[in-house]
Design a protein around this motif. Structure first.
Motif, mmCIF file in Angstrom:
data_model
loop_
_atom_site.group_PDB
_atom_site.id
_atom_site.type_symbol
_atom_site.label_atom_id
_atom_site.label_comp_id
_atom_site.label_asym_id
_atom_site.label_seq_id
_atom_site.Cartn_x
_atom_site.Cartn_y
_atom_site.Cartn_z
ATOM 1 N N GLY A 280 29.835 35.491 56.544
ATOM 2 C CA GLY A 280 29.164 35.022 57.764
ATOM 3 C C GLY A 280 29.806 35.466 59.055
ATOM 4 N N ILE A 281 30.874 36.258 59.036
ATOM 5 C CA ILE A 281 31.543 36.721 60.258
ATOM 6 C C ILE A 281 31.010 38.099 60.621
ATOM 7 N N ASN A 282 30.491 38.248 61.875
ATOM 8 C CA ASN A 282 29.947 39.525 62.322
ATOM 9 C C ASN A 282 30.720 40.106 63.507
ATOM 10 N N ASP A 283 31.785 39.440 63.922
ATOM 11 C CA ASP A 283 32.568 39.892 65.065
ATOM 12 C C ASP A 283 33.986 40.231 64.608
ATOM 13 N N MET A 284 34.495 41.416 65.030
ATOM 14 C CA MET A 284 35.788 41.885 64.558
ATOM 15 C C MET A 284 36.919 40.981 65.057
ATOM 16 N N LYS A 285 36.840 40.502 66.325
ATOM 17 C CA LYS A 285 37.889 39.637 66.852
ATOM 18 C C LYS A 285 37.923 38.310 66.106
ATOM 19 N N GLU A 289 41.120 36.914 63.982
ATOM 20 C CA GLU A 289 41.775 35.638 64.215
ATOM 21 C C GLU A 289 41.647 34.701 63.013
ATOM 22 N N SER A 290 40.464 34.741 62.342
ATOM 23 C CA SER A 290 40.300 33.924 61.131
ATOM 24 C C SER A 290 41.273 34.369 60.036
ATOM 25 N N PHE A 291 41.418 35.696 59.912
ATOM 26 C CA PHE A 291 42.338 36.227 58.899
ATOM 27 C C PHE A 291 43.775 35.787 59.175
ATOM 28 N N LEU A 292 44.197 35.891 60.474
ATOM 29 C CA LEU A 292 45.559 35.488 60.823
ATOM 30 C C LEU A 292 45.755 33.995 60.647
ATOM 31 N N SER A 293 44.759 33.219 61.061
ATOM 32 C CA SER A 293 44.887 31.757 60.948
ATOM 33 C C SER A 293 44.939 31.310 59.496
ATOM 34 N N LYS A 294 44.240 32.013 58.613
ATOM 35 C CA LYS A 294 44.229 31.643 57.196
ATOM 36 C C LYS A 294 45.501 32.098 56.475
ATOM 37 N N LEU A 295 45.972 33.287 56.815
ATOM 38 C CA LEU A 295 47.043 33.888 56.029
ATOM 39 C C LEU A 295 48.432 33.497 56.528
ATOM 40 N N ALA A 296 48.581 33.262 57.842
ATOM 41 C CA ALA A 296 49.911 32.963 58.371
ATOM 42 C C ALA A 296 50.529 31.723 57.734
ATOM 43 N N ILE A 321 43.557 43.238 68.564
ATOM 44 C CA ILE A 321 42.325 42.487 68.863
ATOM 45 C C ILE A 321 42.497 41.010 68.568
ATOM 46 N N GLY A 322 43.662 40.603 67.990
ATOM 47 C CA GLY A 322 43.859 39.188 67.698
ATOM 48 C C GLY A 322 45.322 38.889 67.465
ATOM 49 N N SER A 323 45.706 37.589 67.695
ATOM 50 C CA SER A 323 47.095 37.191 67.480
ATOM 51 C C SER A 323 47.151 35.754 66.990
ATOM 52 N N TYR A 324 48.327 35.370 66.526
ATOM 53 C CA TYR A 324 48.541 34.018 65.995
ATOM 54 C C TYR A 324 49.864 33.478 66.567
ATOM 55 N N ALA A 325 49.805 32.303 67.222
ATOM 56 C CA ALA A 325 50.968 31.611 67.768
ATOM 57 C C ALA A 325 51.686 32.429 68.830
ATOM 58 N N ALA A 326 50.942 33.276 69.590
ATOM 59 C CA ALA A 326 51.543 34.070 70.664
ATOM 60 C C ALA A 326 51.189 33.458 72.006
ATOM 61 N N SER A 327 52.030 33.741 73.059
ATOM 62 C CA SER A 327 51.786 33.181 74.371
ATOM 63 C C SER A 327 52.302 34.137 75.446
ATOM 64 N N GLY A 328 51.587 34.239 76.548
ATOM 65 C CA GLY A 328 52.030 35.013 77.701
ATOM 66 C C GLY A 328 52.242 36.475 77.372
ATOM 67 N N GLU A 329 53.309 37.006 77.941
ATOM 68 C CA GLU A 329 53.603 38.422 77.762
ATOM 69 C C GLU A 329 54.132 38.728 76.360
#
Length: 914
Positions: A280-285, A289-296, A321-329
């Motif tokens: 059901g996911i049609n957007d790469m971003k 983010e779903s992949f990172l949130s599931k796997l991390a 195009i996506g990150s997990y638990a990152a902030s700012g620079e």
């Protein structure tokens, strides 16, 4: 401290065996001591009885000699007749003094012996001395009067009676001693059975205890495994064993297997969760983010970045195009060129990078209360059709495990398809957006553009389905290819192992033949020299010992030859020599070989040949006689009383149809060997034809043997086209019937073997040339004059063989020089010349016999010098190798010295002729 000692199952069993053996050893020592004591008493009684009987006979002989000598002198007047009288007069009293102490425990015999002494002394005083004095004085009348009165006859008659009485008295005394020994022997037998019962009970208790400790632990492990394997069993349960043996190792291995199963289940579960997440996911971003949130969380990662491959050609970049638990620079670098940094390099090489030490990493993970520096960095490419379409980077405060890496390896194999599908769908959406813009601008072409868009969408869906189908077909083909390659490799490995096994077996037989024949050669040579006793330094008993050693060595040699025969049969390298065999000569050969055995054992040996038996049989005569000799040897070995019968007749038609149906058109002999021996049980009659097998252990202990004879007979008979049939009843005897077909149309095998090689291999005597047939005494003088002073170079590395051969050669007056190996031989030949003959061993260190002979033949001065090769391997091609290397002749170990001397005589004679 004993609790920390590791007692393996083998150790426990060995301890039990050790205790049982100790019990048996103690019992054996007690029984052996009693048996030895009885044996010593029996030997003492036997030797004492023989000595007493010999002394009684000697004294009687002395008395009779004196009487006979006295009468001869009186009749002839020749004083030469007095020599036995004088000798007997000197000896009888000495023999009496020796005999008297033996009879100290027998008053009756002692009294008779004293009376015998008085009678002899009376006869000498009243008859012997007076008549001799009268004859010396030529007083014929008084001599006539003396014999007319017959004063001495009464003493002589009484002396004979007393000698018989003392002999009977001593026989009765010996019988009484034997009865006492028999009673003691019976008591020993009763004690032996009692001790055997006690030892058996102790052994049973020891075995029960040892087996109980092992079985108890095994049952505990089996129960734990059964509970785990049962429906609803808990895979987290682990087996706990307190024993410190192999069962403990089995439990630990089972626990490790359960851990591995749990890990595999965890990996499969997580792979399934990630796979269902993509639906059901049609957007790469969103996908990233779903992949990172599931796997991390699964990887215990505290930071993650997802990069996608964009652009074409040299403009391609890896873009975040996506990150997990990152902030700012600290969200990470926005993009990489291909090959730039670990992310760019992972995309180029399709390679995973794992960094377990990153103390100066610029990234700091922040929470509301603290900051965490990652300790492990993991960069993983996402692949589709052999190309990295994305790269994922994770950071963790602890090291990534092999379980995490295995999970990512399984996920990346199909996640690339998901990435490609989402990219395709996004491209379709982009095109749809563009088409909508064009629709607003070009109202007139709206329907056409919509149709094109729908058609393009259908084509892309068909392409996606085709791509997925091709991927499945490609994976299936790759799997089958790998399976075929694995099976091919396994078959090639198995074939190579079979070749190596065959080569190892051949090398083993050759080397074992050498290792056994080398010391056996020394034993046979020295025992033969001792048994011949040319210097007369040994007693007859010691000569017998040497003969027994020589005979035993020949038995061992026969065993080695039997094993080599079995190996040749198994390898299919036995060559049959089919030729005419005179049937009428077979009974004579068998009678000559086995009649002495029958006479020694007191058996009847009968040979019968039917009148209609053909005069000539076409077969391998040597193999046929070997089979018959083995069958007759077994018959005599296992027959104590009765008879052994050899019967040769034509086989009847029914027997040919039943046992050798392929020979219905050939003449078939039925050669049967019948004995009245121990017989063979029905259930053992096939077992005895296998190698190293006999009826049972008791047969082996009582009759000896290796169990090879019948196996070789069976194989040779099969090669001859026949069959061996056995009929036997226990304690009634056995009949082995050999069915041998005559094959006149078979091509005769011509073996390229000279007569002296065949003699050396078969341990026969080498025949002398026709011009060397003088009488035996002349031949010996020929030999002595030929050998005396001849110089022989003996090349041999084994000190035992050197000692034996030097002794044997020097006894024939050879001058012997010894070299320890081939190099030493060449050094001697450079310093000394004029050797008449060289004896060359083959297997030696430093330089072997083949290399040494080649070097010797390069010297023109040594071209005509005879070289006799000595080898212990006795394999089929040894002779050809020796002759190619430069040997004049060949003989195999163990050496028969008569063969060796015969070969030396032939070659030295040729040297004299040259």
């Amino acid at each position: 401290m004993l609790q920390n000692v590791r007692l393996t199952i083998r150790t426990k069993i060995l301890i039990g065996y050790f205790l049982v053996i100790c019990c048996l050893g103690a019992a054996t020592i007690v029984v052996s001591e009693r048996i030895s004591s009885l044996q010593n008493e029996i030997e003492t009684i036997a030797s004492r009885d023989i000595e007493i009987q010999n002394l009684i006979t000697t004294i009687r002989y002395n008395a009779i000699s004196m009487e006979t000598s006295q009468r001869g002198f009186i009749i002839t007047g020749d004083e030469a007749y007095l020599d036995p009288y004088i000798k007997g007069k000197k000896e009888w009293e000495a023999n009496y003094n020796i005999l008297y102490p033996y009879l100290s425990d027998n008053p009756a015999a002692k009294k008779i012996l004293e009376e015998i002494k008085l009678i002899i002394e009376n006869w000498i005083a009243t008859a012997g001395e007076p008549t001799i004095a009268l004859r010396k004085d030529n007083n014929t009348q008084e001599i006539i009067d003396f014999f007319y009165e017959d004063k001495a006859k009464q003493d002589i008659d009484l002396l004979r009676i007393q000698f018989e009485n003392i002999r009977q008295t001593e026989i009765e005394s010996t019988q009484n001693h034997l009865m006492q020994l028999e009673n003691r022997n019976n008591n020993l037998i009763i004690g032996l059975y009692t001790m055997l019962l006690l030892v058996s009970v102790a052994a049973f208790m020891i075995v029960s205890f040892v087996s109980g400790t092992i079985v108890k632990t095994i049952k505990q492990v089996v129960k734990s495994i059964t509970d785990i394997a049962s429906p609803g069993g808990d895979l987290s349960t682990r087996i706990n064993v307190t024993a410190r043996d192999e069962i403990k190792e089995l439990a630990d291995a089972t626990n490790a297997l359960l851990d591995n199963v749990n890990n595999q289940n965890w990996i499969q579960t997580k792979v399934a969760e990630v796979a269902t997440m993509n639906q059901g996911i049609n957007d790469m971003k969103t996908l990233a983010e779903s992949f990172l949130s599931k796997l991390a969380p699964i990887l215990n990662a505290i930071y993650g970045v997802f990069y996608i491959r964009q652009g074409a050609g040299e403009q391609q970049r890896i873009v975040k195009i996506g990150s997990y638990a990152a902030s700012g620079e600290e969200e990470g670098i926005a993009s990489f060129r291909l090959g730039e940094g670990l992310v760019g390099q992972a995309a180029v090489e399709n390679r995973t990078f794992l960094l377990n030490t990153a103390p100066d990493h610029p990234i700091i993970i922040k929470s509301g209360l603290a900051q965490v520096t990652p300790q492990s960095i993991l960069v993983v490419p996402i692949e589709f059709e052999g190309k990295a379409v994305a790269v994922v980077e994770f950071a963790s405060a602890e090291s990534f495990t092999s379980q995490h890496l295995k999970l990512l390896e399984l996920i990346e194999n199909h996640f690339g398809v998901a990435v490609n599908n989402v990219a395709g769908r996004m491209e379709v959406e982009r095109l749809l957006s563009e088409s909508q813009v064009l629709t607003e601008e070009l109202q007139a072409q709206t329907e056409e553009l919509q149709a094109q868009s729908e058609e393009l969408q259908m084509q892309q869906e068909e392409m996606r389905m085709t791509t997925e189908h091709l991927e499945e077909q490609n994976l299936f083909a790759e799997q089958k290819t790998k399976e075929l390659e694995k099976a091919k490799a396994e078959l090639e490995s198995y074939s190579e192992q079979l070749k190596q096994s065959s080569q190892y077996k051949s090398n083993f037989l050759a080397n074992m033949s050498h290792e056994l024949r080398t010391p056996l050669n020394c034993i046979l040579i020295l025992s033969q020299i001792l048994s011949e006793n040319e210097n007369q330094t040994l007693t007859p008993e010691e000569e017998g010992y040497a003969a027994v050693i020589h005979s035993s060595g020949n038995d061992l040699l026969a065993l080695i030859d039997d094993i080599l025969d079995l190996s040749k049969i198994e390898a299919g390298k036995v060559i049959l020599t089919m030729d005419e065999v005179n049937v009428s000569e077979i009974p004579e050969h068998m009678k000559l070989g086995f009649s002495p055995i029958a006479e020694k054992k007191g058996l009847s040996f009968q040979i019968s040949v039917a009148d209609d038996v053909p005069a000539v049989l076409y077969t391998d005569g040597q193999r046929l006689q070997q089979v018959m000799k083995n069958l007759l040897s077994n018959a005599f070995k296992f027959t104590e009383t009765g008879s052994v019968t050899l019967c040769i007749q034509n086989a009847d038609t029914e027997s040919i149809k039943k046992y050798v149906p392929s020979c219905l058109n050939d003449t078939v002999l039925a050669i049967s060997v019948t004995d009245t021996g121990i017989g063979i049980p029905k259930n053992k009659q096939q077992l005895i034809f296998e190698a190293f097998q006999q009826v049972d252990g008791e047969t082996t202990r009582q009759y000896g043997g290796t169990g090879l004879g019948l196996s070789i007979c069976n194989e040779f008979t099969r090669l001859l086209g026949g069959r061996i049939v056995l009929k036997s009843e226990v304690q009634q005897g056995s009949t082995f019937t050999l069915y041998v077909p005559s094959r006149p149309n078979m091509e005769k095998e011509q073996l390229a073997v000279e007569h002296h090689e065949a003699a050396a291999a078969a341990q026969d005597i080498v025949p002398a040339p026709d011009w060397m047939e003088p009488t035996i005494s002349q031949a010996n003088e020929f030999e002595v004059s030929l050998f005396k002073g001849k110089r022989v170079l003996l090349v041999e590395d084994d000190s035992r063989n050197v000692f034996a051969l030097v002794k044997a050669l020097e006894s024939k007056q050879f001058i012997v020089t010894v070299a320890n190996n081939g190099k030493h031989c060449l050094d001697i030949l450079q310093q000394q010349t004029g050797f008449d003959l060289v004896l060359m061993d083959i297997m030696m260190p430093v330089m072997d016999g083949f290399e040494a002979m080649r070097a010797i033949r390069q010297d023109t001065a040594m071209l005509e010098t005879p070289i006799i090769a000595l080898t212990s391997k006795a394999m089929k091609n040894d002779r050809d190798k020796c002759l190619e290397a430069g040997a004049s002749d060949y003989i195999s170990k163990p050496l028969n010295m008569e063969q060796l001397f015969s070969l030396m005589r032939v070659w030295l004679t040729k040297q004299v002729g040259h």
